[in-house]
Design a protein around this motif. Structure first.
Motif, mmCIF file in Angstrom:
data_model
loop_
_atom_site.group_PDB
_atom_site.id
_atom_site.type_symbol
_atom_site.label_atom_id
_atom_site.label_comp_id
_atom_site.label_asym_id
_atom_site.label_seq_id
_atom_site.Cartn_x
_atom_site.Cartn_y
_atom_site.Cartn_z
ATOM 1 N N CYS A 111 19.134 52.507 43.406
ATOM 2 C CA CYS A 111 19.709 51.333 42.729
ATOM 3 C C CYS A 111 20.769 51.760 41.720
ATOM 4 N N SER A 112 20.509 52.844 41.035
ATOM 5 C CA SER A 112 21.439 53.352 40.031
ATOM 6 C C SER A 112 22.744 53.821 40.670
ATOM 7 N N ILE A 113 22.630 54.438 41.826
ATOM 8 C CA ILE A 113 23.814 54.959 42.522
ATOM 9 C C ILE A 113 24.718 53.826 43.004
ATOM 10 N N PHE A 114 24.115 52.750 43.487
ATOM 11 C CA PHE A 114 24.898 51.676 44.089
ATOM 12 C C PHE A 114 25.367 50.614 43.097
ATOM 13 N N CYS A 115 24.828 50.576 41.907
ATOM 14 C CA CYS A 115 25.248 49.552 40.943
ATOM 15 C C CYS A 115 26.744 49.688 40.657
ATOM 16 N N PRO A 116 27.545 48.669 40.968
ATOM 17 C CA PRO A 116 28.999 48.782 40.793
ATOM 18 C C PRO A 116 29.427 48.871 39.336
ATOM 19 N N GLU A 117 28.570 48.438 38.416
ATOM 20 C CA GLU A 117 28.899 48.536 36.991
ATOM 21 C C GLU A 117 28.423 49.845 36.385
ATOM 22 N N GLY A 118 27.631 50.586 37.124
ATOM 23 C CA GLY A 118 27.085 51.821 36.562
ATOM 24 C C GLY A 118 26.188 51.545 35.376
ATOM 25 N N CYS A 119 25.548 50.384 35.386
ATOM 26 C CA CYS A 119 24.771 49.994 34.204
ATOM 27 C C CYS A 119 23.280 50.292 34.352
ATOM 28 N N ILE A 120 22.886 50.908 35.473
ATOM 29 C CA ILE A 120 21.480 51.283 35.626
ATOM 30 C C ILE A 120 21.358 52.777 35.338
ATOM 31 N N THR A 121 20.545 53.108 34.370
ATOM 32 C CA THR A 121 20.307 54.517 34.060
ATOM 33 C C THR A 121 18.850 54.843 34.354
ATOM 34 N N MET A 122 18.636 56.063 34.796
ATOM 35 C CA MET A 122 17.279 56.509 35.064
ATOM 36 C C MET A 122 16.718 57.089 33.764
ATOM 37 N N GLN A 123 15.577 56.576 33.367
ATOM 38 C CA GLN A 123 14.966 56.970 32.092
ATOM 39 C C GLN A 123 14.188 58.278 32.233
ATOM 40 N N ALA A 124 13.755 58.784 31.107
ATOM 41 C CA ALA A 124 13.018 60.055 31.099
ATOM 42 C C ALA A 124 11.755 59.984 31.949
ATOM 43 N N ASP A 125 11.184 58.773 32.045
ATOM 44 C CA ASP A 125 9.979 58.628 32.871
ATOM 45 C C ASP A 125 10.306 58.423 34.346
ATOM 46 N N GLY A 126 11.610 58.449 34.685
ATOM 47 C CA GLY A 126 12.026 58.321 36.078
ATOM 48 C C GLY A 126 12.289 56.901 36.532
ATOM 49 N N LEU A 127 11.998 55.933 35.683
ATOM 50 C CA LEU A 127 12.201 54.535 36.058
ATOM 51 C C LEU A 127 13.610 54.078 35.678
ATOM 52 N N PRO A 128 14.179 53.160 36.454
ATOM 53 C CA PRO A 128 15.523 52.650 36.153
ATOM 54 C C PRO A 128 15.496 51.607 35.039
ATOM 55 N N LEU A 129 16.592 51.551 34.303
ATOM 56 C CA LEU A 129 16.749 50.535 33.257
ATOM 57 C C LEU A 129 18.182 50.025 33.323
ATOM 58 N N ALA A 130 18.330 48.699 33.456
ATOM 59 C CA ALA A 130 19.671 48.107 33.540
ATOM 60 C C ALA A 130 20.108 47.604 32.166
ATOM 61 N N ASP A 131 21.360 47.877 31.823
ATOM 62 C CA ASP A 131 21.953 47.387 30.578
ATOM 63 C C ASP A 131 22.472 45.973 30.833
ATOM 64 N N MET A 132 21.800 44.994 30.261
ATOM 65 C CA MET A 132 22.144 43.601 30.525
ATOM 66 C C MET A 132 23.461 43.166 29.889
ATOM 67 N N GLU A 133 24.027 43.987 29.019
ATOM 68 C CA GLU A 133 25.358 43.670 28.482
ATOM 69 C C GLU A 133 26.418 43.826 29.572
#
Ligand code: SF4
Ligand code: SF4
Length: 97
Positions: free
Chosen positions: A51-73
């Motif tokens: 999901c992080s790779i394909f997000c066109p805004e690059g707003c999904i980052t993988m957290q230290a626990d390995g789970l993705p987090l999207a920046d809603m801004e």
């Protein structure tokens, strides 16, 4: 670096403003035009990062626990992460406001 509070809201952008130039998205709060948002079911997430790779805004980052987090801004609600997530753990939810 430009602070987020200094960037224009989408309603303030000049007609024809280019948001497609490399790296230009960070200067525009693309989350302003979102009509739906991704919701994760982390019980199904296998932490693959697709999901992080394909997000066109690059707003999904993988957290230290390995789970993705999207920046809603910056998430514009395009649903690409939902489509690309092969485990089906992302659903789109309509924005309330
Ligand atoms: S909906 Fe998903 S792919 Fe689209 S901008 Fe938001 S986080 Fe990125
Ligand atoms: S693509 Fe799906 S399974 Fe992979 S990290 Fe993203 S949400 Fe988790």
């Amino acid at each position: 670096m430009t602070k987020q509070s200094e960037t224009p809201r989408w309603q303030e952008l000049a007609l024809g403003t280019a948001v497609t130039d490399p790296g230009s998205a960070r200067y525009n709060r693309t989350g302003d035009w979102r009509s739906s948002r991704p919701i994760w079911d982390f019980d199904k997430c296998v932490k693959c990062g697709v999901c992080s790779i394909f997000c066109p805004e690059g707003c999904i980052t993988m957290q230290a626990d390995g789970l993705p987090l999207a920046d809603m801004e910056y998430c514009k609600g395009c649903s690409i992460c939902m489509v690309e997530c092969w485990t089906g753990c992302i659903e789109m939810e309509e924005e309330k406001e």
